[in-house]
Enzyme design. Structure first.
Site, mmCIF file in Angstrom:
data_model
loop_
_atom_site.group_PDB
_atom_site.id
_atom_site.type_symbol
_atom_site.label_atom_id
_atom_site.label_comp_id
_atom_site.label_asym_id
_atom_site.label_seq_id
_atom_site.Cartn_x
_atom_site.Cartn_y
_atom_site.Cartn_z
ATOM 1 N N GLU A 42 72.023 57.265 -5.893
ATOM 2 C CA GLU A 42 70.578 57.011 -5.976
ATOM 3 C C GLU A 42 69.906 57.218 -4.615
ATOM 4 O O GLU A 42 69.305 56.294 -4.066
ATOM 5 C CB GLU A 42 70.342 55.562 -6.432
ATOM 6 C CG GLU A 42 70.905 55.233 -7.789
ATOM 7 C CD GLU A 42 70.835 53.746 -8.113
ATOM 8 O OE1 GLU A 42 70.511 52.938 -7.207
ATOM 9 O OE2 GLU A 42 71.114 53.393 -9.255
ATOM 10 N N GLY A 100 67.166 58.085 -1.895
ATOM 11 C CA GLY A 100 65.710 58.176 -1.837
ATOM 12 C C GLY A 100 65.327 58.801 -0.509
ATOM 13 O O GLY A 100 65.060 59.994 -0.397
ATOM 14 N N TYR A 125 58.253 46.780 9.284
ATOM 15 C CA TYR A 125 59.691 46.815 9.641
ATOM 16 C C TYR A 125 59.932 47.138 11.113
ATOM 17 O O TYR A 125 61.060 47.511 11.472
ATOM 18 C CB TYR A 125 60.416 47.899 8.829
ATOM 19 C CG TYR A 125 60.165 47.899 7.351
ATOM 20 C CD1 TYR A 125 60.580 46.846 6.539
ATOM 21 C CD2 TYR A 125 59.538 48.985 6.744
ATOM 22 C CE1 TYR A 125 60.367 46.871 5.176
ATOM 23 C CE2 TYR A 125 59.327 49.022 5.372
ATOM 24 C CZ TYR A 125 59.730 47.959 4.599
ATOM 25 O OH TYR A 125 59.526 47.998 3.247
ATOM 26 N N CYS A 168 41.111 46.013 10.961
ATOM 27 C CA CYS A 168 40.892 44.858 11.825
ATOM 28 C C CYS A 168 42.060 43.896 11.820
ATOM 29 O O CYS A 168 41.946 42.774 11.305
ATOM 30 C CB CYS A 168 39.589 44.178 11.426
ATOM 31 S SG CYS A 168 38.224 45.218 11.889
ATOM 32 N N GLU A 169 43.175 44.362 12.303
ATOM 33 C CA GLU A 169 44.349 43.501 12.502
ATOM 34 C C GLU A 169 45.093 44.024 13.716
ATOM 35 O O GLU A 169 45.229 45.239 13.872
ATOM 36 C CB GLU A 169 45.315 43.595 11.312
ATOM 37 C CG GLU A 169 44.819 42.926 10.076
ATOM 38 C CD GLU A 169 45.958 42.345 9.238
ATOM 39 O OE1 GLU A 169 47.032 42.038 9.781
ATOM 40 O OE2 GLU A 169 45.725 42.212 8.039
ATOM 41 N N TYR A 196 58.695 56.103 1.443
ATOM 42 C CA TYR A 196 58.199 54.746 1.679
ATOM 43 C C TYR A 196 56.948 54.748 2.556
ATOM 44 O O TYR A 196 56.760 53.864 3.391
ATOM 45 C CB TYR A 196 59.300 53.867 2.294
ATOM 46 C CG TYR A 196 60.563 53.855 1.474
ATOM 47 C CD1 TYR A 196 60.563 53.318 0.196
ATOM 48 C CD2 TYR A 196 61.755 54.397 1.961
ATOM 49 C CE1 TYR A 196 61.709 53.312 -0.584
ATOM 50 C CE2 TYR A 196 62.910 54.404 1.180
ATOM 51 C CZ TYR A 196 62.873 53.861 -0.088
ATOM 52 O OH TYR A 196 64.006 53.865 -0.854
HETATM 53 N N1 LLP Z 1 68.930 52.241 -5.248
HETATM 54 C C1 LLP Z 1 68.428 50.998 -5.211
HETATM 55 C C2 LLP Z 1 68.865 50.019 -6.216
HETATM 56 C C3 LLP Z 1 67.480 50.647 -4.221
HETATM 57 O O1 LLP Z 1 66.990 49.412 -4.194
HETATM 58 C C4 LLP Z 1 67.071 51.619 -3.265
HETATM 59 C C5 LLP Z 1 66.082 51.289 -2.228
HETATM 60 C C6 LLP Z 1 67.626 52.918 -3.349
HETATM 61 C C7 LLP Z 1 68.553 53.195 -4.353
HETATM 62 C C8 LLP Z 1 67.246 54.029 -2.395
HETATM 63 O O2 LLP Z 1 67.655 53.754 -1.109
HETATM 64 P P1 LLP Z 1 67.434 54.841 0.063
HETATM 65 O O3 LLP Z 1 68.383 56.026 -0.211
HETATM 66 O O4 LLP Z 1 66.039 55.288 0.031
HETATM 67 O O5 LLP Z 1 67.791 54.125 1.301
HETATM 68 N N2 LLP Z 1 60.433 50.294 1.979
HETATM 69 C C9 LLP Z 1 61.634 50.305 2.795
HETATM 70 C C10 LLP Z 1 62.853 50.749 2.023
HETATM 71 C C11 LLP Z 1 63.107 49.952 0.761
HETATM 72 C C12 LLP Z 1 64.340 50.394 0.016
HETATM 73 C C13 LLP Z 1 64.417 49.737 -1.315
HETATM 74 N N3 LLP Z 1 65.529 50.138 -2.113
HETATM 75 C C14 LLP Z 1 61.382 51.174 4.032
HETATM 76 O O6 LLP Z 1 60.285 51.684 4.198
HETATM 77 O O7 LLP Z 1 62.279 51.324 4.881
#
Ligand code: LLP
Length: 420
Positions: A276, A278, A319, A345-346, A374
């Site tokens: 999975e 992303g 983050y 304004c922060e 993201y």
């Molecule tokens: N599978 C599950 C169950 C997940 O919760 C996530 C990400 C992924 C796959 C994908 O993970 P990746 O390959 O993208 O690392 N907003 C945060 C990241 C949140 C990730 C949430 N879950 C940021 O901007 O760093």
């Protein structure tokens, strides 16, 4: 011929697939998200090659970027999807993806969402508690429809990433603890309308020490082997996402080390593996282009005030994330140390703090790199700011893929109450 990804032409201007960024800004304005389909394709193909050593499928984690044009592009390349809401499901379907390629993850699926997923014959649910299993069972028996269930395990591994995106240790809300897996997996075999399809793990995002993947995958495999030895069916293991990418200098993620781990753990096994990814597929393929509103100098500091803000990119303040920022046109100006901030304004509204960057004047353009994942997807309209347009470059042509709501449209969805 141009080099892959965002690159500079001989006038030192940042380009994408040979197109100068300033031309795109002239057409679409700022702030503007630009995605390079070529780099997405390259990352996707590299991922395919990485997992070719095992029996695996890719389910792009839609949460990273849920624009229809992004989902449909990965779908065209062969990917399925990992989703966490029925909204994401509807986006996948609108993008032309078959529900049979969609995995439904997340701790808080509502019964109404479960019902829609079942009626559409979704590939599988990755579930995170026995309570969730009971709910799915109730909905599935009411509808007399089968649900494929995979148990997400919590391996109690904290992978040394930012605490808000670390999901594998037992203090988090994610997954089922190892000790409970046996009894719940047994229950999957006993319930009508429920088909067990395997185990899943996802320990977090932006992980660089791949030893954590090794530990998590090995313990998942050992758990699966144990269940198989007891006569249970475990056809699939879902390995989640999490591969770290390099925000500083846009190097390719370390796919070769990842491949080695897959070989070490799964070479001699028969499990079908789901991945999975992303961020590693899409982050580097995006930039956010912003215009300098003005420079501000105080006794103590320099500020570059730009027209992108935390409502377009919340990662730096949420983050403490680093995003490289560079002038679209390099002029070899002297370098200053400055905060790069938005108009919100922060104090927390910043893109970068104490950053070294070439001096830029009002109206010049900056590119905020590595904002494919993201970024736009976490946008808001805070301070009544319309958000950014999004375009994709495909085959050296630009396509508008998301037109944001104007302030007028935002207002049209609200009502004034007559308090008299
Ligand atoms: N599978 C599950 C169950 C997940 O919760 C996530 C990400 C992924 C796959 C994908 O993970 P990746 O390959 O993208 O690392 N907003 C945060 C990241 C949140 C990730 C949430 N879950 C940021 O901007 O760093």
């Amino acid at each position: 011929m141009y080099s892959l990804g965002f690159h500079r032409n001989n006038k030192k201007e940042l380009c994408v697939q040979g197109i100068p960024i300033s031309d795109l800004v002239q057409k679409y304005g700022t702030p503007l998200f630009i995605y390079d389909s070529k780099l997405m394709e390259e990352r996707y193909n590299t991922f395919v090659e990485t997992i070719s050593v095992v029996k695996g499928n890719i389910h792009y984690a839609v949460k990273a970027n849920d624009a229809l044009a992004i989902i449909s592009y990965f779908s065209k390349l062969g990917s399925g999807a990992d989703i966490v809401s029925i909204g994401e499901f509807e986006k996948c379907v609108a993008a032309g993806m078959s529900p049979q390629k969609i995995i439904f993850s997340g701790v808080g699926k509502e019964n109404s969402e479960i019902e829609i997923a079942l009626k559409n014959n979704i590939l599988q649910f990755n579930i995170e508690s026995e309570e969730e299993l009971d709910d799915i069972f109730k909905v599935a028996s009411k509808l007399k429809l089968n649900a494929n269930i995979c148990l997400r395990v919590n391996p109690n591994i904290a992978p040394n990433t930012h605490k808000k995106i670390s999901t594998g240790d037992k203090e988090t809300k994610f997954g089922i603890d190892f000790k409970s897996v046996n009894s719940i997996y047994k229950k999957l075999h006993e319930l009508n309308y429920i088909t067990p399809v395997g185990l899943a793990v996802h320990i977090g995002s932006q992980i660089f020490d791949f030893n954590f993947f090794y530990q998590a995958y090995l313990s998942l495999k050992n758990l699966a082997d144990d269940l198989v030895s007891k006569g249970y069916k475990v056809p699939t293991l879902d390995l989640g996402g999490g591969i770290g990418i390099n925000y500083e200098n846009n190097q390719t993620p370390d796919f070769s080390s990842y491949k080695k781990i897959l070989l070490d753990v799964f070479a001699d096994t028969n499990y079908k593996l789901n991945f999975e990814p992303g961020r590693s597929l899409i982050a580097e393929a995006g930039i956010l282009v912003t215009k300098v509103i003005r420079n501000k100098k105080t006794q103590d500091k320099n500020f570059i005030i730009v027209d992108a803000a935390m409502n377009n990119l919340i990662r730096p303040t949420l983050y403490e994330a680093y995003h490289k920022v560079e002038p679209v046109l390099k002029k070899n100006n002297s370098v200053i140390v400055t905060d790069i901030v938005g108009p919100i304004c922060e104090t927390g509204d910043y893109i970068a703090l104490d950053r070294e960057i070439e001096k830029v004047e009002s109206s010049e353009l900056l590119a905020i790199r590595t904002t494919g994942a993201y970024s736009s997807v976490m946008r808001s309209n805070y301070n009544t700011r319309a958000d950014a347009k999004e375009i994709i470059i495909y085959d050296k042509r630009d396509y508008l893929i998301r037109e944001p709501e104007t302030v007028k449209e935002l207002i049209s969805k609200e009502k004034v109450v007559n308090y008299n």
